[in-house]
Structures are given as structure tokens and as C-alpha cells.
Design an enzyme around this catalytic site. Structure first.
Site, PDB file in Angstrom:
ATOM      1  N   ASP A  15      20.929  24.049 -20.668  1.00 43.92           N
ATOM      2  CA  ASP A  15      22.168  23.811 -21.392  1.00 43.92           C
ATOM      3  C   ASP A  15      22.629  25.074 -22.115  1.00 43.92           C
ATOM      4  O   ASP A  15      23.645  25.060 -22.813  1.00 43.92           O
ATOM      5  CB  ASP A  15      22.034  22.637 -22.375  1.00 43.92           C
ATOM      6  CG  ASP A  15      21.016  22.868 -23.484  1.00 43.92           C
ATOM      7  OD1 ASP A  15      20.289  23.880 -23.437  1.00 43.92           O
ATOM      8  OD2 ASP A  15      20.927  22.005 -24.387  1.00 43.92           O
ATOM      9  N   SER A  39      14.007  21.737 -24.170  1.00 45.30           N
ATOM     10  CA  SER A  39      14.951  22.847 -24.071  1.00 45.30           C
ATOM     11  C   SER A  39      14.230  24.197 -24.013  1.00 45.30           C
ATOM     12  O   SER A  39      13.458  24.457 -23.099  1.00 45.30           O
ATOM     13  CB  SER A  39      15.933  22.777 -25.240  1.00 45.30           C
ATOM     14  OG  SER A  39      16.996  23.668 -25.090  1.00 45.30           O
ATOM     15  N   ASP A  84      16.071  23.624 -20.092  1.00 47.36           N
ATOM     16  CA  ASP A  84      16.871  22.504 -19.588  1.00 47.36           C
ATOM     17  C   ASP A  84      18.268  22.934 -19.173  1.00 47.36           C
ATOM     18  O   ASP A  84      19.104  22.098 -18.823  1.00 47.36           O
ATOM     19  CB  ASP A  84      16.936  21.371 -20.609  1.00 47.36           C
ATOM     20  CG  ASP A  84      17.770  21.718 -21.832  1.00 47.36           C
ATOM     21  OD1 ASP A  84      17.918  22.919 -22.139  1.00 47.36           O
ATOM     22  OD2 ASP A  84      18.268  20.783 -22.490  1.00 47.36           O
ATOM     23  N   ASP A 141      17.856  28.465 -20.297  1.00 53.89           N
ATOM     24  CA  ASP A 141      16.641  28.000 -20.954  1.00 53.89           C
ATOM     25  C   ASP A 141      16.059  26.865 -20.140  1.00 53.89           C
ATOM     26  O   ASP A 141      16.517  26.578 -19.029  1.00 53.89           O
ATOM     27  CB  ASP A 141      16.923  27.584 -22.398  1.00 53.89           C
ATOM     28  CG  ASP A 141      17.935  26.456 -22.493  1.00 53.89           C
ATOM     29  OD1 ASP A 141      18.689  26.259 -21.522  1.00 53.89           O
ATOM     30  OD2 ASP A 141      17.990  25.767 -23.531  1.00 53.89           O
TER      31      ASP A 141
END
Length: 452
Positions: A250, A104, A248, A246
Site C-alpha cells: 500500500d 505492512s 502489503d 512495502d
């Protein structure tokens, strides 16, 4: 063995904490556990596997695929895609489980493994505990049941994932984005192709930064944890606003046309009012965490909306939403869940819906975000301490009680150990920023002395 799973999967320094052996073993354990609980329902199981662009994701992907296939699971490789895309494809393709390799917002040396159950939903705590237990049993000597011959899993590449996910995002939008100029900061991460494609196809004029991942530069001075570049780019290009993801994707944070940050609380407030207007905010309720600014709670109450608080972590927000049938929830950090369209936080979807609200109303993001006033909030991360003793240290308990007496009704204190990083977070809100800084600084010093 300490608990491997944190609030968002298993994370650590790749090839040090998170090794190929661990990735392989956890994948085999996940296959066995999900099979035991009936997830596979007597048929040959299928898994969707994706990753962010980190260099370590290449060898970890190979380890995960080896583990799953050796346990008799067929694997669909979707390549570099955001976490919410992998969750969506897990559901859309009817897969039995999904695996996302990402840490992340963490720095490049870290990586992580997230598992999704059928439908693209995060695993419950008890399933993660069972996976850990089975992994440890076999790590210490108990033999795996291994299929042979035609029983081993097959591995194929699924090339349609990006287009399928973008089509899903565009199908959710209530209106087009024509006439908007938007800067996108992709954090050199998993959304570097997806997000620009989606915004452009929705009609926006886009400027991209942080969209050239090389495996080593993810989250490096850019993205939702480093908004400086985005703020400068929005002002330089005269954009209507900017969106940052960010690694990833999400998460979504934003910057208005003046370069001022619009955080997850403000984004939630804007979307809550939009959804109420459209009749999609079930029970007129928003779910957020204890980290949400007091200004958010005040704004929601003023607008006649209910506010439910959970523990920190989008998984707990999601659990509350699913249990009570709520449609919108999220975190100050930018995890926003729109449950009718996603099973996890989706930064690209959030940014698109925020842009759609700006286009629909003709109002600036600054004006829309003004629905709530953020009370001064100071957050200090204290590294290199024993975070497991946050709730048991008498010295720390006394210091927090004293701080709460000092703040009275005009502020609050929150101390918590990070679920994804080796540190303790000290958060203080107060009516005055200097008081918040003073109290937070003193508490951070106590954390260091009491837990160091």
C-alpha cells in the site's frame, strides 16, 4: 484492555500478541457488529479474505475464516495479494466486508488484521471501538449467537483476483510505459507477482528484486523501508528509475536514475501537477499529513495548489478527502490515495502513474521531482518508552517549546506515538541539517528520560 486497533488495524507479534484466538474472536465480533449496523441488509453476508506472504498468515487466515464462517459469513479466499487489491475486490465483488492479514512494513514476526466495510473502505473509529467492545464482552463470558446447519458460512477460493486487479490497474493508466526501464523492489511481499505483471503488461522493461517471498523474508533488508538495494540496482542496470513497495504494497517510494530517493511528498507533488493538467485534481487541492516536509507546502503554494493537512495515518487523509471531495492525498512514507481509482493507499497504482508521467512528459523522474525542495528533516524513533504519555509529560512539553523557540520560523518539531509500533517518533525540520540533528538528538534524549 488497551485499544487493540491502531492507525492501521490490529498488529502485534504473531502467536504472541496476535493469536489465533484473537483473530477468530475479532472476526466473529466484526461479523456481528457489521450485521447490527445494517451492513448486511438482510442477506447472507460475504467476506473477501486475503493476506501477505508471512508464514504466520497461514494460521491467522485459518482463524479468521473459522470466525467468519461460524458467524454465518460466506468467505471468498483470494490468497496472497496486496492490501489495495483486497480492498478493490471487496468492492468489485459486492462483498459485505474484507479482511487483510498483514503487518505492512513491519518485520516478519509481526502480523496484523485490517477490516474493510462494503465497497472496500476502512472502518470508522466508532465501528472499530464497537468491534473491540463486542469481542471483549464475549471473551469474558457472554455467549455468541451461533448459526447451525445451513446457516454456517461456506468457504470458497477465488482464483481470478490477481488478473482482475491487474486489469483494474491497467485500465487506470492514461498512457503506456514503452521505452522505460524500471527496477521494482517488491519487499518479498504481497505484490511480488502483481506489480511485475502490471508494469510489464503496460510496456515497461522491468528488473525485479525482492520478488521471491518465502514466508520469512518479507521486508528483510529490502522494500520501501530499506532502499539501498534498489538504489544500487537502478544505477547498475542504467534504469530510468526504481519503485519500492512495502510488505502489503500500500506504499510506494521511488529512486531516480542517479540513485537518489524520491519520497512520498515528491511523488504527491508530481502526481498533483499531472492531475491538474489532466483536469482530475478536484478543487486544485492535495491532502497530506503533519509529517509532510515544509518543502512540499512551499511547492504547492508556489504552483497555486491548496494544501490540507491531517493527522498522521492514511485513514485520516482518506477521511478528509471523502468529506470534502478531494481526489489526491497521501503521506511522506509513500501511502498515496487516488480516490477516483482506489479506496486506500495503492503502491502499485502509484508507481504506475508515476511511470506514466515520466513516459508522457519525456522528462526524467529527477527533473519532475525537482518541483519541490526538501528541507532537512531528521526522524528518530525512540523505542521502549511509555508512548501513551507523549502529550501529558510536562518535561517533554517544556523541551519541545524550547526547541521551537530555537528553530523559530525556519523549522518545526513534531512528536508523536506510533500507531503501529511500540515507539515514539521525534521529527525535526530546520534550514540546516546539523541544527536539525542536534535538536532531534536532544529531544530524543528527553523522550527517553521522561517516558522511559
Amino acid at each position: 484492555m488497551g485499544r487493540l486497533f491502531g492507525t492501521d488495524g490490529v498488529r502485534g507479534v504473531a502467536n504472541a500478541d496476535l493469536t489465533a484466538e484473537l483473530a477468530l474472536g475479532l472476526s466473529v465480533a466484526a461479523a456481528h457488529v457489521l450485521g447490527e449496523v445494517g451492513t448486511f441488509e438482510g442477506h447472507r453476508p460475504v467476506a473477501v479474505v486475503g493476506r501477505d506472504p508471512r508464514a504466520s498468515g497461514e494460521f491467522l487466515e485459518a482463524a479468521v475464516v473459522a470466525g467468519l464462517a461460524s458467524a454465518g459469513v460466506d468467505v471468498q479466499l483470494v490468497g496472497v495479494l496486496p492490501t489495495p487489491a483486497v480492498a478493490h475486490l471487496t468492492g468489485a465483488l459486492g462483498a459485505d466486508l474484507g479482511v487483510m492479514l498483514s503487518a505492512s512494513h513491519n518485520a516478519m514476526p509481526d502480523n496484523g488484521i485490517k477490516f474493510f466495510a462494503r465497497g472496500g473502505h476502512k472502518l470508522a473509529d466508532e465501528l472499530e471501538d464497537r468491534i473491540e467492545s463486542v469481542y471483549e464482552e464475549h471473551r469474558t463470558g457472554a455467549p455468541w449467537q451461533r448459526p447451525t446447519g445451513s446457516g454456517v458460512g461456506r468457504v470458497t477460493t477465488y482464483d481470478q483476483g490477481l488478473d482482475q486487479y491487474v486489469a483494474h490497474l491497467l485500465g487506470v493508466l492514461p498512457n503506456r510505459l514503452d521505452g522505460l526501464k524500471i527496477v521494482l523492489d517488491e519487499a518479498h511481499g504481497a505484490a511480488a507477482r502483481v506489480s511485475p505483471e502490471a508494469f510489464a503488461r503496460a510496456g515497461a522493461e522491468i528488473i525485479t528484486i525482492g520478488a521471491k517471498p518465502d514466508g520469512l523474508n518479507i521486508n528483510d533488508g529490502c522494500g520501501s523501508t530499506h532502499l539501498g538495494l534498489l538504489k544500487a540496482a537502478v544505477v547498475e542496470h542504467g534504469a530510468d528509475f526504481g519503485v519500492a513497495h512495502d510488505g502489503d504494497a500500500d506504499r510506494c517510494l521511488a529512486v531516480d536514475h542517479t540513485g537518489a530517493e524520491v519520497d512520498g511528498d515528491q511523488i504527491l507533488a508530481v502526481l498533483a501537477l499531472a492531475m491538474r493538467e489532466h483536469g482530475t485534481l478536484r478543487s486544485d487541492t492535495v491532502v497530506a499529513t503533519v509529517m509532510s516536509n515544509l518543502g512540499f507546502k512551499i511547492a504547492m503554494e508556489r504552483e497555486g495548489l491548496a494544501f490540507v493537512q491531517t493527522a498522521v495515518g492514511d485513514r485520516y487523509v482518506l477521511e478528509s478527502m471523502k468529506e470534502h471531495g478531494f481526489a489526491l492525498g497521501g503521506e511522506q512514507s509513500g501511502h498515496v490515495i487516488i480516490l477516483d481509482h482506489a479506496t486506500t493507499g495503492d503502491g502499485t497504482l502509484t508507481g504506475l502513474l508515476l511511470a506514466a508521467r515520466v513516459a508522457e512528459t519525456g522528462r526524467s523522474l529527477a527533473e519532475l521531482a525537482g518541483v519541490m525542495e526538501r528541507l532537512p528533516q531528521v526522524l528518530i524513533n525512540v523505542p521502549d518508552v511509555d508512548k501513551s504519555r507523549v502529550s501529558t509529560s510536562a518535561e517533554l512539553t517544556a523541551a519541545v517549546a524550547e526547541a521551537e523557540r530555537e528553530l523559530g520560523e525556519t523549522g518545526r518539531v513534531l512528536l508523536r506515538s506510533s500507531g503501529t509500533e511500540p515507539l515514539v517518533r521525534v521529527m525535526v525540520e530546520a534550514a540546516d541539517i546539523e541544527q536539525a540533528r542536534s535538536v532531534a538528538g536532544r529531544l530524543a534524549d528527553v523522550v527517553k528520560s521522561a517516558l522511559g
